[in-house]
Motif scaffolding. Structure first.
Motif, PDB file in Angstrom:
ATOM      1  N   UNK A   1       0.833  -1.195   0.000  1.00 25.75           N
ATOM      2  CA  UNK A   1       0.000   0.000   0.000  1.00 25.75           C
ATOM      3  C   UNK A   1       0.874   1.254   0.000  1.00 25.75           C
ATOM      4  N   UNK A   2       1.850   1.301   0.929  1.00 23.54           N
ATOM      5  CA  UNK A   2       2.789   2.419   0.982  1.00 23.54           C
ATOM      6  C   UNK A   2       4.101   1.919   1.571  1.00 23.54           C
ATOM      7  N   UNK A   3       5.152   1.894   0.760  1.00 27.41           N
ATOM      8  CA  UNK A   3       6.463   1.430   1.202  1.00 27.41           C
ATOM      9  C   UNK A   3       7.305   2.615   1.662  1.00 27.41           C
ATOM     10  N   UNK A   4       7.948   2.462   2.807  1.00 23.41           N
ATOM     11  CA  UNK A   4       8.773   3.527   3.369  1.00 23.41           C
ATOM     12  C   UNK A   4      10.172   3.521   2.745  1.00 23.41           C
ATOM     13  N   UNK A   5      10.874   4.637   2.923  1.00 22.62           N
ATOM     14  CA  UNK A   5      12.261   4.735   2.472  1.00 22.62           C
ATOM     15  C   UNK A   5      13.081   3.671   3.182  1.00 22.62           C
ATOM     16  N   UNK A   6      13.694   2.804   2.389  1.00 22.87           N
ATOM     17  CA  UNK A   6      14.404   1.671   2.977  1.00 22.87           C
ATOM     18  C   UNK A   6      15.907   1.928   3.107  1.00 22.87           C
ATOM     19  N   UNK A   7      16.356   3.071   2.605  1.00 27.54           N
ATOM     20  CA  UNK A   7      17.792   3.352   2.628  1.00 27.54           C
ATOM     21  C   UNK A   7      18.259   3.876   3.978  1.00 27.54           C
ATOM     22  N   UNK A   8      17.334   4.406   4.780  1.00 31.45           N
ATOM     23  CA  UNK A   8      17.724   4.970   6.070  1.00 31.45           C
ATOM     24  C   UNK A   8      18.111   3.855   7.039  1.00 31.45           C
ATOM     25  N   UNK A   9      19.288   3.989   7.631  1.00 39.39           N
ATOM     26  CA  UNK A   9      19.785   2.979   8.558  1.00 39.39           C
ATOM     27  C   UNK A   9      19.821   3.528   9.972  1.00 39.39           C
ATOM     28  N   UNK A  10      19.863   2.625  10.924  1.00 42.44           N
ATOM     29  CA  UNK A  10      19.995   3.006  12.321  1.00 42.44           C
ATOM     30  C   UNK A  10      21.313   3.747  12.539  1.00 42.44           C
ATOM     31  N   UNK A  11      21.353   4.722  13.471  1.00 38.97           N
ATOM     32  CA  UNK A  11      22.632   5.357  13.812  1.00 38.97           C
ATOM     33  C   UNK A  11      23.688   4.343  14.252  1.00 38.97           C
ATOM     34  N   UNK A  12      23.238   3.171  14.714  1.00 40.90           N
ATOM     35  CA  UNK A  12      24.159   2.151  15.209  1.00 40.90           C
ATOM     36  C   UNK A  12      24.501   1.102  14.153  1.00 40.90           C
ATOM     37  N   UNK A  13      24.154   1.364  12.898  1.00 42.24           N
ATOM     38  CA  UNK A  13      24.330   0.341  11.864  1.00 42.24           C
ATOM     39  C   UNK A  13      25.793  -0.006  11.595  1.00 42.24           C
TER      40      UNK A  13
END
Length: 248
Positions: free
Chosen positions: A66-78
């Motif tokens: 239905x609505x896919x979020x931006x998947x490129x954003x990573x955790x600050x701890x990645x």
């Protein structure tokens, strides 16, 4: 369970997902979803967002994007890599959950003392790790599962330590706050990215001596000796705060 995690038990394609097993039960009996409703789904390492329920039957639920979020954003701890003395299974479950929740890049269990090897008889360390990691991810919506490794000797561990990118936690160390200016895990080439937790009793005297000889910084999280899972959570919370407020 804030996010439904899609696993190998389910059937995934770009057009639709068929959800089976426990998650099917959760959607129908706990969330009480009907055809046309939306749910938040996460396919580890692939996508996350809102999906609309297309069909429901006793065995599975079918959903479409239905609505896919931006998947490129990573955790600050990645980019954080945590080494931890192999904990008892009940503690290990909490550590794996927190690793998935906060989205650290890698978690490595090490065997500093031979007696801890008996923990490996637990189902947790025989394939059960993913369940605990996914449980944490479902709570926070972190889409990227941490890499999980094992080091079976301290000599292997010593080889990867470097005073420019490693901090060891031990009750004999200096306050962790003194090292906050070293932490900027967005730039692994020049900043701390490896953090090491020993047994609850602390590292042995000869192990501390090796760290000192290698000039590895030794930090503590306070004057109270915390259980491993509490120390790990305190570290994750404080490091996440430092990275989120870092203007660089």
């Amino acid at each position: 369970m804030n996010w439904i995690i899609i696993t190998e038990e389910d059937e995934f394609s770009e057009e639709r997902i068929r959800i089976n097993g426990k998650r099917n039960f959760h959607i129908q009996e706990i969330l009480k979803k009907k055809v046309g409703d939306t749910i938040r789904l996460l396919v580890p390492g692939i996508c996350k967002g809102l999906f609309q329920v297309q069909s429901i039957n006793q065995d599975f639920v079918t959903v479409i994007p239905s609505f896919l979020e931006d998947f490129t954003k990573q955790s600050p701890l990645s980019l954080v890599h945590v080494y931890c003395a192999l904990p008892r299974p009940q503690t290990g479950k909490k550590i794996l959950h927190l690793a998935g929740l906060y989205g650290i890049g890698q978690l490595t269990f090490i065997f500093p003392h031979s007696k801890n090897k008996e923990y490996l008889t637990s189902p947790l360390y025989k394939g059960g790790e993913t369940t605990e990691i996914f449980d944490g991810m479902s709570q926070s919506g972190n889409p990227h599962p941490p890499s999980l490794k094992y080091l079976k000797s301290m000599s292997e561990f010593y080889e990867v330590m470097d005073p420019t990118d490693t901090i060891v936690f031990d009750p004999k160390g200096e306050p962790f706050s003194k090292f906050s200016n070293m932490i900027n895990c967005r730039n692994v080439a020049s900043n701390v990215s490896k953090f090491v937790f020993g047994p609850e009793s602390g590292f042995l005297a000869d192990e501390i001596e090796i760290f000192q000889q290698k000039r590895i910084p030794i930090a503590k999280l306070g004057n109270v000796i915390l259980r491993t899972e509490y120390a790990f959570h305190a570290f994750l919370h404080e490091t996440n705060r430092i990275l989120e407020t870092d203007p660089s």
